[in-house]
Write a protein that holds these residues in place. Structure first.
Motif, short mmCIF file in Angstrom:
data_model
loop_
_atom_site.label_atom_id
_atom_site.label_comp_id
_atom_site.label_asym_id
_atom_site.label_seq_id
_atom_site.Cartn_x
_atom_site.Cartn_y
_atom_site.Cartn_z
N GLY A 284 13.97 -4.48 4.60
CA GLY A 284 13.00 -5.56 4.74
C GLY A 284 11.79 -5.25 5.59
O GLY A 284 11.14 -4.22 5.43
N ALA A 285 11.52 -6.14 6.53
CA ALA A 285 10.30 -6.06 7.33
C ALA A 285 10.21 -4.74 8.09
O ALA A 285 11.21 -4.25 8.63
CB ALA A 285 10.24 -7.23 8.31
N ASN A 286 9.01 -4.18 8.12
CA ASN A 286 8.68 -2.97 8.89
C ASN A 286 9.41 -1.72 8.42
O ASN A 286 9.40 -0.71 9.10
CB ASN A 286 8.92 -3.20 10.39
CG ASN A 286 8.18 -4.42 10.91
OD1 ASN A 286 8.79 -5.39 11.34
ND2 ASN A 286 6.86 -4.39 10.84
N GLU A 287 10.01 -1.77 7.22
CA GLU A 287 10.67 -0.60 6.64
C GLU A 287 9.85 -0.09 5.46
O GLU A 287 9.42 -0.86 4.62
CB GLU A 287 12.08 -0.94 6.19
CG GLU A 287 13.02 -1.31 7.33
CD GLU A 287 14.45 -1.44 6.86
OE1 GLU A 287 15.15 -0.41 6.81
OE2 GLU A 287 14.86 -2.56 6.53
N ASP A 288 9.63 1.23 5.43
CA ASP A 288 8.75 1.86 4.45
C ASP A 288 9.54 2.67 3.43
O ASP A 288 10.35 3.53 3.81
CB ASP A 288 7.76 2.77 5.18
CG ASP A 288 6.56 3.17 4.36
OD1 ASP A 288 6.68 3.27 3.12
OD2 ASP A 288 5.48 3.40 4.94
N ALA A 289 9.29 2.41 2.15
CA ALA A 289 9.97 3.16 1.08
C ALA A 289 9.55 4.61 1.04
O ALA A 289 10.29 5.46 0.52
CB ALA A 289 9.69 2.50 -0.27
N CYS A 290 8.36 4.92 1.58
CA CYS A 290 7.89 6.30 1.60
C CYS A 290 8.53 7.05 2.76
O CYS A 290 8.65 6.51 3.87
CB CYS A 290 6.37 6.35 1.73
SG CYS A 290 5.49 5.55 0.37
N ASP A 296 -0.70 6.37 2.07
CA ASP A 296 -1.37 5.38 1.23
C ASP A 296 -0.59 5.12 -0.05
O ASP A 296 -0.74 4.07 -0.68
CB ASP A 296 -2.78 5.84 0.86
CG ASP A 296 -3.74 5.78 2.04
OD1 ASP A 296 -3.50 4.96 2.95
OD2 ASP A 296 -4.73 6.54 2.05
N PHE A 297 0.22 6.07 -0.46
CA PHE A 297 1.04 5.95 -1.66
C PHE A 297 2.09 7.06 -1.58
O PHE A 297 2.00 7.95 -0.74
CB PHE A 297 0.20 6.13 -2.93
CG PHE A 297 -0.41 7.50 -3.06
CD1 PHE A 297 0.21 8.49 -3.81
CD2 PHE A 297 -1.61 7.81 -2.43
CE1 PHE A 297 -0.35 9.76 -3.92
CE2 PHE A 297 -2.18 9.08 -2.55
CZ PHE A 297 -1.55 10.05 -3.29
N CYS A 298 3.10 6.99 -2.43
CA CYS A 298 4.06 8.09 -2.51
C CYS A 298 4.67 8.14 -3.89
O CYS A 298 4.96 7.10 -4.49
CB CYS A 298 5.14 7.98 -1.43
SG CYS A 298 6.11 6.45 -1.41
N ALA A 299 4.81 9.35 -4.41
CA ALA A 299 5.49 9.57 -5.69
C ALA A 299 6.99 9.66 -5.45
O ALA A 299 7.45 9.72 -4.30
CB ALA A 299 4.96 10.85 -6.33
N ALA A 300 7.75 9.68 -6.54
CA ALA A 300 9.21 9.60 -6.44
C ALA A 300 9.81 10.67 -5.54
O ALA A 300 10.78 10.41 -4.81
CB ALA A 300 9.83 9.68 -7.84
N ALA A 301 9.25 11.86 -5.56
CA ALA A 301 9.78 12.94 -4.73
C ALA A 301 9.62 12.67 -3.25
O ALA A 301 10.29 13.31 -2.42
CB ALA A 301 9.09 14.26 -5.09
N ALA A 302 8.77 11.72 -2.90
CA ALA A 302 8.50 11.41 -1.49
C ALA A 302 9.04 10.05 -1.07
O ALA A 302 8.68 9.54 -0.01
CB ALA A 302 6.99 11.48 -1.22
#
Length: 342
Positions: A284-290, A296-302
């Motif tokens: 949830g909050a303050n957690e980054d999928a990257c 600014d963005f991330c592809a699946a490998a990242a």
């Protein structure tokens, strides 16, 4: 009760002005005599949260799409941005974008309400162009809006967080990262700066109406303190206060017109966070999928995990994951009354 992806099926097929103003509108008119107008397509103005890929990437868990692209797809129109750049390295340098592919999504990552986002150039035509300039580009190309177009305006995040960027105000940015709150004098200046940006957005909204828009959806900002970019308590207090200042001043400054609908983006984000399991989120909050912070963005490998685009709400410092963007598209469609399978 949390909104599910199935809720769109229950939405009425026709969109009227009264339906548009039924949820959170600043309009005061109750005139419902006009014949129902079905929304045929959408025109998008905004920043990275709406950008359809102006720079060759999207500000999410790539290759996922932003909410605006999903809305465009469901309306049967192009998902492409209006202009493009040769490469992301050309952005923030004062260089104008290149024409094409010509979609109706004018949003550009880094855009502000009516100012450049650059330390080297104040050229208003340099990417990213502000929403004020985005509107001019649309008018130069199309002249005016059609009655059956939904116009969306989602801006302000970069204005609120501008001086948190270390390249803009290094001292303030570092102090906030070190968990030191700004002085009252600094906060007074920051509030005034943010209020001016909100006024600029409201002026753009008025200009959109002046050019014939019948359905303008203006997004309030969700509280930015929940974004992964803001890691210290001081930075979260700072950005939360400025978010509130921006939203309050925006709502007060917007035209009091029934053609304006205000989207409560904060209610949408709060729902995702409070009912995370319902939507399949485990972070949830303050957690980054990257995997790397501050992207600014991330592809699946990242990504942090193979399913991060579905199990995280946020990605790339201050953006939404693929799944959250899909849900925001659902929310937008529901609020303006566009049914599933339009």
């Amino acid at each position: 009760m949390p909104m599910s992806v199935h809720v769109r099926a229950a939405v009425a097929a026709a969109v009227t002005v009264s339906a548009l103003t039924a949820c959170g509108s600043s309009g005061t008119s109750s005139d419902t005599s006009a014949a129902p107008v079905k929304l045929r397509e959408a025109v998008f103005f905004g920043d990275s949260l709406t950008d359809a890929g102006t720079y060759g990437i999207r500000f999410t868990t790539n290759p996922g799409m932003t909410w605006a692209q999903h809305v465009a797809e469901r309306l049967g129109q192009s998902r492409e941005p209006n202009e493009h750049t040769v490469s992301y390295s050309d952005v923030y340098q004062g260089k104008p974008g290149l024409s094409g592919p010509g979609g109706l999504n004018y949003a550009e990552g880094g855009a502000r309400a009516n100012s450049a986002y650059s330390t080297v150039s104040q050229n208003p035509e340099g990417t990213p162009i502000s929403t004020a300039v985005q509107l001019q580009h649309f008018l130069n190309q199309h002249g005016s809006f059609n009655p059956d177009q939904l116009v969306t305006l989602y801006i302000g995040t970069n204005d609120v967080a501008y001086n948190y960027d270390p390249t803009k105000d290094p001292a303030l940015a570092q102090a906030l990262r070190d968990n030191h709150s700004p002085t009252p004098e600094v906060m007074a200046a920051e509030r005034a700066r943010v209020q001016k940006a909100a006024e600029d957005e409201a002026k753009t909204a008025a200009a959109i109406l002046d050019k014939g828009a019948q359905h303008l959806l203006v997004f309030k900002l969700a509280d930015l303190k929940v974004l992964p970019w803001f890691e210290s308590d001081a930075s979260r207090r700072y950005v939360s206060e400025l978010t509130d200042v921006y939203n309050t001043h925006l709502v007060d400054s917007l035209p009091k017109d029934a053609k304006v609908q205000i989207l409560d983006t904060g209610a949408f984000i709060d729902d995702l966070l409070k009912n995370a399991k319902t939507y399949g989120f485990t972070h949830g909050a303050n957690e980054d999928a990257c995997a790397q912070p501050g992207q600014d963005f991330c592809a699946a490998a990242a990504w942090k995990s193979p399913d991060a685009d579905r199990t995280y709400v946020f990605a790339a410092a201050e953006h939404l994951t693929t799944h959250a963007n899909e849900l925001l598209a659902d929310y937008v469609m529901k609020q303006v009354g566009i049914p599933d399978g339009h």
